[in-house]
Design a protein around this motif. Structure first.
Motif, PDB file in Angstrom:
ATOM      1  N   PHE A 160       4.697  -1.188 -43.874  1.00 21.22           N
ATOM      2  CA  PHE A 160       4.089  -0.319 -42.856  1.00 21.22           C
ATOM      3  C   PHE A 160       4.941   0.916 -42.632  1.00 21.22           C
ATOM      4  O   PHE A 160       4.411   2.011 -42.398  1.00 21.22           O
ATOM      5  CB  PHE A 160       3.896  -1.079 -41.548  1.00 21.22           C
ATOM      6  N   ARG A 161       6.250   0.777 -42.697  1.00 17.53           N
ATOM      7  CA  ARG A 161       7.124   1.937 -42.564  1.00 17.53           C
ATOM      8  C   ARG A 161       6.813   2.962 -43.647  1.00 17.53           C
ATOM      9  O   ARG A 161       6.683   4.160 -43.369  1.00 17.53           O
ATOM     10  CB  ARG A 161       8.591   1.498 -42.663  1.00 17.53           C
ATOM     11  N   SER A 162       6.657   2.496 -44.875  1.00 16.47           N
ATOM     12  CA  SER A 162       6.328   3.402 -45.972  1.00 16.47           C
ATOM     13  C   SER A 162       4.946   4.017 -45.777  1.00 16.47           C
ATOM     14  O   SER A 162       4.749   5.208 -46.019  1.00 16.47           O
ATOM     15  CB  SER A 162       6.390   2.658 -47.306  1.00 16.47           C
ATOM     16  N   TRP A 163       3.994   3.197 -45.322  1.00 14.28           N
ATOM     17  CA  TRP A 163       2.650   3.731 -45.071  1.00 14.28           C
ATOM     18  C   TRP A 163       2.699   4.833 -44.015  1.00 14.28           C
ATOM     19  O   TRP A 163       2.054   5.879 -44.162  1.00 14.28           O
ATOM     20  CB  TRP A 163       1.704   2.616 -44.626  1.00 14.28           C
ATOM     21  N   ALA A 173      10.882   4.565 -39.407  1.00  2.79           N
ATOM     22  CA  ALA A 173      10.418   5.428 -40.497  1.00  2.79           C
ATOM     23  C   ALA A 173      11.131   6.775 -40.449  1.00  2.79           C
ATOM     24  O   ALA A 173      11.464   7.283 -39.373  1.00  2.79           O
ATOM     25  CB  ALA A 173       8.909   5.629 -40.405  1.00  2.79           C
ATOM     26  N   ASP A 174      11.348   7.338 -41.615  1.00  7.50           N
ATOM     27  CA  ASP A 174      12.042   8.625 -41.734  1.00  7.50           C
ATOM     28  C   ASP A 174      11.007   9.700 -42.067  1.00  7.50           C
ATOM     29  O   ASP A 174      10.795  10.044 -43.236  1.00  7.50           O
ATOM     30  CB  ASP A 174      13.105   8.532 -42.833  1.00  7.50           C
ATOM     31  N   HIS A 222       1.782   8.487 -35.032  1.00  7.87           N
ATOM     32  CA  HIS A 222       2.684   8.211 -36.147  1.00  7.87           C
ATOM     33  C   HIS A 222       4.139   8.401 -35.735  1.00  7.87           C
ATOM     34  O   HIS A 222       5.001   7.619 -36.115  1.00  7.87           O
ATOM     35  CB  HIS A 222       2.341   9.111 -37.335  1.00  7.87           C
ATOM     36  N   ARG A 223       4.405   9.442 -34.956  1.00  8.60           N
ATOM     37  CA  ARG A 223       5.781   9.662 -34.512  1.00  8.60           C
ATOM     38  C   ARG A 223       6.251   8.509 -33.635  1.00  8.60           C
ATOM     39  O   ARG A 223       7.382   8.034 -33.753  1.00  8.60           O
ATOM     40  CB  ARG A 223       5.884  10.990 -33.756  1.00  8.60           C
TER      41      ARG A 223
END
Length: 202
Positions: A37-40, A94-95, A85-86
């Motif tokens: 989910f982080r990558s998504w 997430a970065d 998203h933020r």
């Protein structure tokens, strides 16, 4: 049958395919691997920045009656959806600032930006994202995940306000009078990009 309704009927089987994708089923259960989910989130953040550009390019071509609609859609995407998203990115680590587009994101955004050179074609190309997420959200909300972060994601796309934005795009598609066959080709290509987007880079 209106063009938008025809596209929706054509895309239903591809929504079902998304609902069976491991990433989506993991969200639905609330146990999706955090790394996935982080990558998504990172990929979709980059996608949405270009999605705003797509709306803006279409707004430049829009008839007066729908100029405000497309400006509203760009605004809602930039301020509301990206803010989600933020917020979620902070919770998942997430970065967003350091994220790079993976192949699926790069291919999808290039397709949308190219399609937006034509008003009618651009609307048909972007409809899979609006209608697809509205449909996914509604379906997932029938049995929402208990995990609050995934529940918040589902609630965003199941929200009646998001469904109303989708209906406005449908109206624009019908009024634009685009070629039916060409619109279907672009819509189905967009749906295939939607499916591919769930295979996030890890």
């Amino acid at each position: 049958m209106s063009l938008a309704a025809h596209l929706e009927k054509t895309g239903l089987s591809l929504v079902e395919e998304q609902l069976e994708h491991p990433t989506v089923t993991g969200i639905a259960r609330g146990d999706l691997d955090v790394a996935v989910f982080r990558s998504w989130l990172e990929q979709d953040y980059l996608f949405l920045l270009d999605y705003v550009r797509v709306f803006s390019r279409l707004a430049w071509q829009a008839p007066d009656a729908h100029l405000g609609d497309l400006v509203d859609l760009a605004h809602a995407t930039f301020h509301d959806e990206l803010e989600l998203h933020r917020s979620l990115s902070a919770e998942f680590g997430a970065d967003l600032a350091g994220a790079k587009k993976g192949p699926a994101c790069a291919a999808y955004t290039a397709f949308l930006l190219d399609s937006a050179a034509s008003y009618a074609e651009g609307l048909a190309a972007l409809y899979p994202c609006m209608w697809g997420y509205s449909t996914l959200g509604r379906r997932l909300a029938e049995n929402p995940p208990a995990e609050p972060r995934y529940r918040r994601w589902v609630d965003t796309y199941a929200d009646p306000g998001f469904a109303e934005l989708t209906r406005r795009i449908a109206q624009m598609i019908d009024e634009a009078g685009g070629d039916r066959e060409r619109s279907e080709v672009l819509f189905l290509e967009g749906m295939r990009h939607e499916i591919a987007f769930w295979d996030v880079p890890l």
